[in-house]
Design an enzyme around this catalytic site. Structure first.
Site, PDB file in Angstrom:
ATOM      1  CD  GLU A  12      43.122  49.598  41.241  1.00 36.63           C
ATOM      2  OE1 GLU A  12      44.062  49.751  42.106  1.00 36.63           O
ATOM      3  OE2 GLU A  12      43.001  48.900  40.413  1.00 36.63           O
ATOM      4  NE  ARG A  37      40.755  44.130  36.458  1.00 38.82           N
ATOM      5  CZ  ARG A  37      41.672  43.333  37.341  1.00 38.82           C
ATOM      6  NH1 ARG A  37      41.173  42.320  37.742  1.00 38.82           N
ATOM      7  NH2 ARG A  37      42.632  44.051  37.607  1.00 38.82           N
ATOM      8  CE  LYS A  39      48.184  47.509  39.200  1.00 38.71           C
ATOM      9  NZ  LYS A  39      46.826  47.470  39.286  1.00 38.71           N
TER      10      LYS A  39
HETATM   11  C1  3PG Z   1      44.527  43.164  40.103  1.00 44.02           C
HETATM   12  O1  3PG Z   1      44.642  43.776  39.089  1.00 44.02           O
HETATM   13  O2  3PG Z   1      43.550  42.081  39.889  1.00 44.02           O
HETATM   14  C2  3PG Z   1      45.082  43.482  41.231  1.00 44.02           C
HETATM   15  O3  3PG Z   1      46.453  43.289  40.888  1.00 44.02           O
HETATM   16  C3  3PG Z   1      44.660  42.773  42.391  1.00 44.02           C
HETATM   17  O4  3PG Z   1      45.286  41.429  42.441  1.00 44.02           O
HETATM   18  P1  3PG Z   1      45.062  40.321  43.569  1.00 44.02           P
HETATM   19  O5  3PG Z   1      43.655  39.883  43.111  1.00 44.02           O
HETATM   20  O6  3PG Z   1      46.118  39.440  43.403  1.00 44.02           O
HETATM   21  O7  3PG Z   1      44.929  41.153  44.763  1.00 44.02           O
END
Ligand code: 3PG
Length: 221
Positions: A49, A53, A137
């Site tokens: 995924e 960002r 999710k």
């Molecule tokens: C995110 O949106 O950053 C994901 O949920 C990943 O979370 P994590 O970095 O705690 O695995």
């Protein structure tokens, strides 16, 4: 099982279930996109995924989809319908958003684009179920109550599958995946920004392989 062949035949949900763990990636530089994809593919986890960002995210996603069309690549942190359109055009096979945005869900459903909105309350889950979504999710998973919260949320919705993401790592992955209502988990620990930034792709590969093995062992229980 060959995931590349499988990806032609099976739904995204079936592929998620088979893999068990979806790497959640932040790419700050397009030059890291292909080495990252290769590291995941080499690890037997040909999936990611790509979170929207960073300014490099969409170009990175496009490059990976072009070079590795058989990988299961989706867009994450999708906040607008415009981002859905651009990333789907670039080759994203699924859309993940942090919260439940009806506009994004309706658009994706209208275009048959698999969409996995983030939900963490019964009210949000109800909206997803009302639209016929079969998998959502659960975000932020660990902070929102972890496996106990998923058990409680799934009691009134026994058919619904969850993709918990947020605070999941090699130590607690199994606890999530052994829940019947959990389809797969998302996590960034095997593809952390510091590993990518320092070009530690062999390390990413070994962490991804370990994650894949934990997932396979957990789901076999
Ligand atoms: C995110 O949106 O950053 C994901 O949920 C990943 O979370 P994590 O970095 O705690 O695995």
């Amino acid at each position: 099982m060959n995931i590349e062949r499988k990806s032609c035949m099976k739904s995204i949900e079936e592929q998620f279930s088979y893999l068990g763990i979806i790497p959640v990636v932040v790419l700050e530089d397009v030059k890291d996109a292909l080495p990252l994809a290769k590291a995941l593919k080499d690890a037997g986890l040909p999936c990611a995924e790509i979170t929207l960002r960073t300014p490099a995210a969409e170009a990175s996603l496009q490059e990976i989809c072009r070079e590795y069309p058989d990988m299961l690549i989706g867009a994450g942190t999708v906040l607008t319908v415009e981002q859905v359109k651009r990333t789907a055009d670039a080759g994203a096979k699924f859309i993940v958003s942090p919260g439940f945005d009806p506009e994004i869900v309706d658009y994706c459903q209208g275009k048959n684009i698999p969409v996995f909105p983030g939900c963490m309350t019964p009210t949000e889950v109800a909206q997803a179920v009302k639209r016929g979504l079969k998998t959502i999710k659960f975000f932020p998973a660990q902070q929102a109550g972890g496996p106990a919260m998923i058990k409680a949320l799934s009691a009134p919705y026994p058919e619904l599958k969850f993709m918990p993401t947020g605070g999941i790592n090699a130590l607690n992955l199994r606890e999530y995946l052994t829940l019947p209502s959990v389809l797969c988990c998302g996590g960034s620990w095997m593809v952390s920004q510091s590993l990518i930034r320092t070009g530690a792709f062999p390390k990413i590969s070994s962490l991804a392989e370990e994650a894949r093995k934990i997932a396979a062992a957990s789901k076999a229980v």
